[in-house]
Scaffold this motif. Structure first.
Motif, short mmCIF file in Angstrom:
data_model
loop_
_atom_site.label_atom_id
_atom_site.label_comp_id
_atom_site.label_asym_id
_atom_site.label_seq_id
_atom_site.Cartn_x
_atom_site.Cartn_y
_atom_site.Cartn_z
N LEU A 207 30.86 -38.71 1.45
CA LEU A 207 29.73 -39.02 0.58
C LEU A 207 30.12 -38.81 -0.88
N LEU A 208 30.92 -37.81 -1.12
CA LEU A 208 31.40 -37.58 -2.49
C LEU A 208 32.28 -38.74 -2.95
N THR A 209 33.16 -39.17 -2.06
CA THR A 209 34.01 -40.32 -2.38
C THR A 209 33.12 -41.52 -2.68
N LEU A 210 32.10 -41.71 -1.87
CA LEU A 210 31.20 -42.85 -2.06
C LEU A 210 30.51 -42.76 -3.42
N LEU A 211 30.02 -41.59 -3.74
CA LEU A 211 29.31 -41.43 -5.02
C LEU A 211 30.22 -41.80 -6.19
N LYS A 212 31.50 -41.45 -6.04
CA LYS A 212 32.44 -41.76 -7.13
C LYS A 212 32.78 -43.24 -7.20
N ARG A 213 32.74 -43.91 -6.04
CA ARG A 213 33.19 -45.31 -6.03
C ARG A 213 32.05 -46.32 -6.05
N LEU A 214 30.82 -45.83 -5.88
CA LEU A 214 29.69 -46.78 -5.78
C LEU A 214 29.43 -47.53 -7.06
N GLU A 215 29.53 -46.79 -8.17
CA GLU A 215 29.20 -47.43 -9.44
C GLU A 215 30.15 -48.60 -9.69
N GLY A 216 29.58 -49.73 -10.03
CA GLY A 216 30.44 -50.90 -10.25
C GLY A 216 30.71 -51.66 -8.97
N SER A 217 30.32 -51.08 -7.82
CA SER A 217 30.50 -51.83 -6.57
C SER A 217 29.27 -52.72 -6.37
N LYS A 218 29.34 -53.57 -5.33
CA LYS A 218 28.22 -54.47 -5.08
C LYS A 218 27.21 -53.87 -4.09
N ALA A 219 27.45 -52.59 -3.76
CA ALA A 219 26.63 -51.98 -2.70
C ALA A 219 25.26 -51.57 -3.22
N LYS A 220 24.41 -52.56 -3.49
CA LYS A 220 23.18 -52.25 -4.20
C LYS A 220 22.17 -51.50 -3.34
N HIS A 221 22.21 -51.70 -2.04
CA HIS A 221 21.26 -50.97 -1.19
C HIS A 221 21.62 -49.49 -1.15
N SER A 222 22.91 -49.21 -1.02
CA SER A 222 23.35 -47.80 -1.02
C SER A 222 23.08 -47.17 -2.38
N LEU A 223 23.37 -47.92 -3.42
CA LEU A 223 23.11 -47.40 -4.78
C LEU A 223 21.64 -47.04 -4.95
N SER A 224 20.79 -47.86 -4.39
CA SER A 224 19.36 -47.61 -4.57
C SER A 224 18.92 -46.34 -3.82
N VAL A 225 19.50 -46.10 -2.64
CA VAL A 225 19.17 -44.86 -1.91
C VAL A 225 19.72 -43.64 -2.65
N VAL A 226 20.92 -43.79 -3.20
CA VAL A 226 21.52 -42.69 -3.97
C VAL A 226 20.61 -42.33 -5.15
N ALA A 227 20.06 -43.37 -5.78
CA ALA A 227 19.15 -43.12 -6.91
C ALA A 227 17.83 -42.54 -6.42
N GLN A 228 17.27 -43.13 -5.36
CA GLN A 228 15.96 -42.69 -4.85
C GLN A 228 15.96 -41.20 -4.51
N PHE A 229 17.02 -40.73 -3.90
CA PHE A 229 17.06 -39.32 -3.48
C PHE A 229 17.87 -38.45 -4.43
N ALA A 230 18.24 -39.00 -5.57
CA ALA A 230 19.02 -38.27 -6.57
C ALA A 230 20.22 -37.58 -5.94
N LEU A 231 20.93 -38.31 -5.12
CA LEU A 231 22.03 -37.71 -4.36
C LEU A 231 23.18 -37.28 -5.26
N ALA A 232 23.46 -38.07 -6.28
CA ALA A 232 24.59 -37.72 -7.14
C ALA A 232 24.32 -36.38 -7.81
N GLU A 233 23.13 -36.22 -8.37
CA GLU A 233 22.79 -34.99 -9.08
C GLU A 233 22.91 -33.79 -8.12
N ARG A 234 22.43 -34.00 -6.89
CA ARG A 234 22.41 -32.89 -5.94
C ARG A 234 23.78 -32.58 -5.36
N LEU A 235 24.49 -33.66 -4.98
CA LEU A 235 25.70 -33.43 -4.18
C LEU A 235 26.94 -33.14 -4.99
N LEU A 236 26.98 -33.61 -6.21
CA LEU A 236 28.21 -33.37 -6.96
C LEU A 236 28.36 -31.88 -7.26
#
Ligand SMILES: Nc1nc2c(ncn2[C@@H]2O[C@H](COP(=O)(O)OP(=O)(O)OP(=O)(O)O)[C@@H](O)[C@H]2O)c(=O)[nH]1
Ligand SMILES: O=C(O)[C@H](O)COP(=O)(O)O
Length: 253
Positions: A207-236
């Motif tokens: 998940l950490l790898t994903l958080l680092k690589r998501l930005e700039g990727s086309k994975a908009k559904h995953s990006l939206s869940v990451v934003a919705q649950f503030a996963l980056a702020e919490r998990l990093l």
């Protein structure tokens, strides 16, 4: 070529992420990652159609949303990942579909360029050609093309002819099991290294790898869940201590 996407029910998915994600978050992420995979497959010209095999209650609707076909796992009398794949491939074989790409739903970083590369590896350069096919026109009857996870242990994607009696062994150490199975029935197996396909999201470190690589990727559904649950702020934050613990353990060992 068809793609076959086996999907576990979202409510039960991604158990290994339970140390860092709630059940609701895991279900939302599992769905979002599957949506990102479905979108990439739908948009790729080499993929004729997608078959989703699942007991997920919303699976039929999800499939419809991406122009895919849905078959219920229990309707196929299958239980679990390997039986679901086998039953789905058999249905495709009966319909005259030649080749199938079995893709997992937890690969939000796959890209069109990687699908190109994979399909080219399967059909290209004479790999898997028939014995009498001196032109190397890309017949793939004896070819097995695999993409492992980054650890080189699992199998995140597999392409083969639907008529092959392949023993599917998805699960721990499946790459070795699939290579053994290929050797037993005389398949020409090849493992293609691809960073996006290789990145399955199983454990908190993934998940950490994903958080680092998501930005700039086309994975908009995953990006939206990451934003919705503030996963980056919490998990990093959790991540840095996880990394520190790993580092200390490796130094100690
Ligand atoms: N149809 C079907 N697909 C499955 C099943 N179990 C796993 N899958 C799918 O197989 C792919 C790889 O699964 P895993 O990485 O093991 O995902 P998971 O089972 O959600 O993860 P954990 O709960 O942590 O083991 C994903 O597309 C899953 O949705 C199953 O029982 N049936
Ligand atoms: O064969 C595999 O790699 C599994 O289907 C998925 O493995 P994972 O459980 O490590 O994701």
């Amino acid at each position: 070529m068809w793609a076959l996407l086996p999907l576990k029910e979202f409510a039960a998915a991604k158990q290994r992420l339970s140390p860092v994600l709630s059940q609701r978050e895991r279900a939302a992420l599992a769905q979002a990652m599957a949506e990102d995979v479905l979108a990439e497959l739908r948009d790729h010209p080499a993929i004729e159609n997608i078959l989703l095999v699942s007991n997920e209650p919303s699976g039929r609707q999800l499939a419809r949303q991406f122009g895919a076909e849905f078959l219920s796992e229990s309707g196929l009398h299958a239980r679990g990942l390997n039986q679901a794949v086998k039953a789905g491939v058999q249905v495709l074989a009966e319909r005259g579909v030649d080749n199938v790409m079995v893709v997992h739903g937890d690969l939000p970083l796959i890209s069109a360029a990687e699908i190109d590369e994979l399909v080219r590896a399967h059909f290209g350069n004479g790999f898997g050609k028939k014995a009498d096919d001196s032109e190397g026109s890309g017949m793939s009857e004896k070819a097995l093309t695999l993409v492992s996870d980054t650890a080189g242990e699992g199998t995140n994607c597999l392409i083969c002819n639907t008529a092959i009696e392949m023993q599917y062994s998805f699960g721990p150490n499946s790459l070795a099991a699939h290579l053994d199975a290929a050797a037993r029935i005389g398949l020409d197996a090849r493992v293609v290294p691809l960073p996006g396909f290789g990145c399955d999201i199983d454990a908190p470190t993934d998940l950490l790898t994903l958080l680092k690589r998501l930005e700039g990727s086309k994975a908009k559904h995953s990006l939206s869940v990451v934003a919705q649950f503030a996963l980056a702020e919490r998990l990093l934050t959790v991540g840095s201590s996880t990394y520190r613990a790993d580092f200390l353990l490796s130094q100690a060992g």
